[in-house]
Scaffold this motif. Structure first.
Motif, PDB file in Angstrom:
ATOM      1  N   THR A   6       0.831  -1.206   0.000  1.00  0.00           N
ATOM      2  CA  THR A   6       0.000   0.000   0.000  1.00  0.00           C
ATOM      3  C   THR A   6       0.860   1.249   0.000  1.00  0.00           C
ATOM      4  O   THR A   6       0.582   2.214  -0.712  1.00  0.00           O
ATOM      5  N   LYS A   7       1.930   1.256   0.798  1.00  0.00           N
ATOM      6  CA  LYS A   7       2.791   2.434   0.889  1.00  0.00           C
ATOM      7  C   LYS A   7       3.607   2.632  -0.389  1.00  0.00           C
ATOM      8  O   LYS A   7       3.911   3.765  -0.763  1.00  0.00           O
ATOM      9  N   ARG A   8       3.956   1.530  -1.038  1.00  0.00           N
ATOM     10  CA  ARG A   8       4.772   1.642  -2.261  1.00  0.00           C
ATOM     11  C   ARG A   8       3.943   2.068  -3.460  1.00  0.00           C
ATOM     12  O   ARG A   8       4.478   2.635  -4.412  1.00  0.00           O
ATOM     13  N   ARG A   9       2.668   1.793  -3.450  1.00  0.00           N
ATOM     14  CA  ARG A   9       1.849   2.008  -4.639  1.00  0.00           C
ATOM     15  C   ARG A   9       1.903   3.440  -5.169  1.00  0.00           C
ATOM     16  O   ARG A   9       2.090   3.636  -6.380  1.00  0.00           O
ATOM     17  N   ARG A  11       4.246   5.629  -4.905  1.00  0.00           N
ATOM     18  CA  ARG A  11       5.573   5.875  -5.484  1.00  0.00           C
ATOM     19  C   ARG A  11       5.728   5.158  -6.820  1.00  0.00           C
ATOM     20  O   ARG A  11       6.319   5.698  -7.758  1.00  0.00           O
ATOM     21  N   THR A  12       5.199   3.947  -6.893  1.00  0.00           N
ATOM     22  CA  THR A  12       5.254   3.199  -8.160  1.00  0.00           C
ATOM     23  C   THR A  12       4.466   3.931  -9.241  1.00  0.00           C
ATOM     24  O   THR A  12       4.936   4.095 -10.377  1.00  0.00           O
ATOM     25  N   ARG A  13       3.288   4.376  -8.885  1.00  0.00           N
ATOM     26  CA  ARG A  13       2.435   5.088  -9.839  1.00  0.00           C
ATOM     27  C   ARG A  13       3.110   6.376 -10.314  1.00  0.00           C
ATOM     28  O   ARG A  13       3.119   6.683 -11.510  1.00  0.00           O
ATOM     29  N   LEU A  16       5.924   5.562 -12.727  1.00  0.00           N
ATOM     30  CA  LEU A  16       5.400   5.169 -14.032  1.00  0.00           C
ATOM     31  C   LEU A  16       4.900   6.381 -14.816  1.00  0.00           C
ATOM     32  O   LEU A  16       5.114   6.476 -16.035  1.00  0.00           O
ATOM     33  N   LEU A  17       4.250   7.316 -14.136  1.00  0.00           N
ATOM     34  CA  LEU A  17       3.767   8.524 -14.803  1.00  0.00           C
ATOM     35  C   LEU A  17       4.935   9.349 -15.339  1.00  0.00           C
ATOM     36  O   LEU A  17       4.903   9.828 -16.480  1.00  0.00           O
ATOM     37  N   ALA A  18       5.973   9.522 -14.525  1.00  0.00           N
ATOM     38  CA  ALA A  18       7.139  10.301 -14.965  1.00  0.00           C
ATOM     39  C   ALA A  18       7.823   9.618 -16.143  1.00  0.00           C
ATOM     40  O   ALA A  18       8.203  10.275 -17.131  1.00  0.00           O
ATOM     41  N   ALA A  19       7.961   8.297 -16.068  1.00  0.00           N
ATOM     42  CA  ALA A  19       8.594   7.560 -17.161  1.00  0.00           C
ATOM     43  C   ALA A  19       7.747   7.615 -18.423  1.00  0.00           C
ATOM     44  O   ALA A  19       8.276   7.714 -19.541  1.00  0.00           O
ATOM     45  N   ALA A  20       6.432   7.558 -18.264  1.00  0.00           N
ATOM     46  CA  ALA A  20       5.542   7.598 -19.424  1.00  0.00           C
ATOM     47  C   ALA A  20       5.647   8.930 -20.155  1.00  0.00           C
ATOM     48  O   ALA A  20       5.691   8.967 -21.393  1.00  0.00           O
ATOM     49  N   LEU A  21       5.680  10.027 -19.403  1.00  0.00           N
ATOM     50  CA  LEU A  21       5.778  11.339 -20.044  1.00  0.00           C
ATOM     51  C   LEU A  21       7.058  11.433 -20.865  1.00  0.00           C
ATOM     52  O   LEU A  21       7.048  11.893 -22.022  1.00  0.00           O
ATOM     53  N   GLU A  22       8.174  10.993 -20.299  1.00  0.00           N
ATOM     54  CA  GLU A  22       9.452  11.042 -21.015  1.00  0.00           C
ATOM     55  C   GLU A  22       9.434  10.124 -22.241  1.00  0.00           C
ATOM     56  O   GLU A  22       9.916  10.490 -23.320  1.00  0.00           O
ATOM     57  N   THR A  23       8.861   8.947 -22.078  1.00  0.00           N
ATOM     58  CA  THR A  23       8.835   7.971 -23.178  1.00  0.00           C
ATOM     59  C   THR A  23       7.905   8.422 -24.292  1.00  0.00           C
ATOM     60  O   THR A  23       8.244   8.321 -25.483  1.00  0.00           O
ATOM     61  N   PHE A  24       6.726   8.909 -23.927  1.00  0.00           N
ATOM     62  CA  PHE A  24       5.792   9.413 -24.943  1.00  0.00           C
ATOM     63  C   PHE A  24       6.407  10.584 -25.706  1.00  0.00           C
ATOM     64  O   PHE A  24       6.251  10.698 -26.924  1.00  0.00           O
ATOM     65  N   TYR A  49       0.391  -2.964 -14.893  1.00  0.00           N
ATOM     66  CA  TYR A  49      -1.020  -3.353 -14.967  1.00  0.00           C
ATOM     67  C   TYR A  49      -1.712  -3.372 -13.609  1.00  0.00           C
ATOM     68  O   TYR A  49      -2.938  -3.443 -13.557  1.00  0.00           O
ATOM     69  N   SER A  50      -0.951  -3.274 -12.536  1.00  0.00           N
ATOM     70  CA  SER A  50      -1.594  -3.119 -11.231  1.00  0.00           C
ATOM     71  C   SER A  50      -2.007  -1.670 -10.993  1.00  0.00           C
ATOM     72  O   SER A  50      -2.744  -1.379 -10.041  1.00  0.00           O
ATOM     73  N   ASN A  51      -1.543  -0.770 -11.860  1.00  0.00           N
ATOM     74  CA  ASN A  51      -1.878   0.658 -11.729  1.00  0.00           C
ATOM     75  C   ASN A  51      -2.699   1.186 -12.894  1.00  0.00           C
ATOM     76  O   ASN A  51      -3.522   2.086 -12.706  1.00  0.00           O
ATOM     77  N   PHE A  52      -2.488   0.652 -14.101  1.00  0.00           N
ATOM     78  CA  PHE A  52      -3.171   1.158 -15.288  1.00  0.00           C
ATOM     79  C   PHE A  52      -3.601  -0.024 -16.168  1.00  0.00           C
ATOM     80  O   PHE A  52      -2.877  -1.007 -16.280  1.00  0.00           O
ATOM     81  N   SER A  53      -4.744   0.126 -16.818  1.00  0.00           N
ATOM     82  CA  SER A  53      -5.232  -0.949 -17.676  1.00  0.00           C
ATOM     83  C   SER A  53      -4.719  -0.825 -19.104  1.00  0.00           C
ATOM     84  O   SER A  53      -4.752  -1.795 -19.862  1.00  0.00           O
ATOM     85  N   SER A  54      -4.244   0.378 -19.495  1.00  0.00           N
ATOM     86  CA  SER A  54      -3.826   0.597 -20.879  1.00  0.00           C
ATOM     87  C   SER A  54      -3.020   1.886 -20.975  1.00  0.00           C
ATOM     88  O   SER A  54      -2.947   2.672 -20.026  1.00  0.00           O
ATOM     89  N   LYS A  55      -2.423   2.113 -22.155  1.00  0.00           N
ATOM     90  CA  LYS A  55      -1.716   3.377 -22.382  1.00  0.00           C
ATOM     91  C   LYS A  55      -2.687   4.546 -22.357  1.00  0.00           C
ATOM     92  O   LYS A  55      -2.342   5.650 -21.910  1.00  0.00           O
TER      93      LYS A  55
END
Length: 206
Positions: A6-9, A11-13, A16-24, A49-55
């Motif tokens: 629960t505590k890590r979630r 930070r993981t999210r 992933l958001l920061a990495a997605a912005l850079e990758t996109f 997939y534990s945080n997002f269902s799709s791009k």
């Protein structure tokens, strides 16, 4: 769910958001893969997939995050106005501020918007997120114009649409011709007379 997970979630999210912005921004929304995002963030596909269902869902989370950050920045800048004395030129200057990192977001959101135009379902979902941002901007604009001694004479949400169109259209030209049209220049030149034309002097909020 265990407390550690629960505590890590969050930070993981966030990672992933920061990495997605850079990758996109680097590869484009369609070309970027979930594997590239996960590799950049340092997580597995399972974490994704534990945080997002799709791009698409990931992009919309980025959209909401970006909207909240922009609105928060505007609110903080207004709150820090010396003596709380907000003027129309002062409000325009705050609205015209464009951060250097905005270029990456512009690249990402422009491509997703084209995707949403082609895909009715994606368009419908994006429109809901757009509407929430527009409503928040309209409320804030109405309140801050009243602080500056002005009362709107047009529908606030329609005006919000116009301001967003000016910002997005201006940025498109600025990123193609940065020397001829620095980001924010159109707003600094034309927003004050535009807002004055669509409002009248009114009581100032205390």
């Amino acid at each position: 769910m265990p407390k550690g997970v629960t505590k890590r979630r969050p930070r993981t999210r966030a990672a992933l958001l920061a990495a997605a912005l850079e990758t996109f921004a680097q590869y484009g929304f369609h070309a970027a893969t979930i594997e590239q995002i996960c590799e950049r963030a340092g997580f597995t596909r399972g974490a994704f997939y534990s945080n997002f269902s799709s791009k698409d869902e990931l992009f919309l989370a980025l959209f909401d995050q970006h909207s909240e950050r922009i609105l928060e920045r505007i609110t903080d800048r207004i709150a820090s106005t010396p003596g709380g004395d907000l003027t129309l030129p002062g409000l325009v200057e705050i609205l015209a501020e464009i951060e250097p990192a905005e270029r990456d977001w512009y690249l990402v959101t422009t491509e997703f918007t084209l995707h949403a135009i082609r895909d009715p379902q994606a368009g419908w979902v994006l429109a809901q997120h757009d509407a929430r941002l527009r409503a928040a901007l309209a409320r804030g604009l109405t309140e801050q114009l009243e602080r500056a001694g002005r009362t709107l004479t047009v529908d606030a949400e329609e005006l919000a649409r116009l301001l967003i169109a000016i910002r997005e259209g201006g940025l498109a030209q600025s990123y193609v011709e940065p020397t001829a049209l620095p980001p924010g220049q159109l707003e600094r030149r034309f927003l004050a007379p535009l807002l004055a034309a669509f409002s009248t002097p009114g009581p100032t909020l205390s």
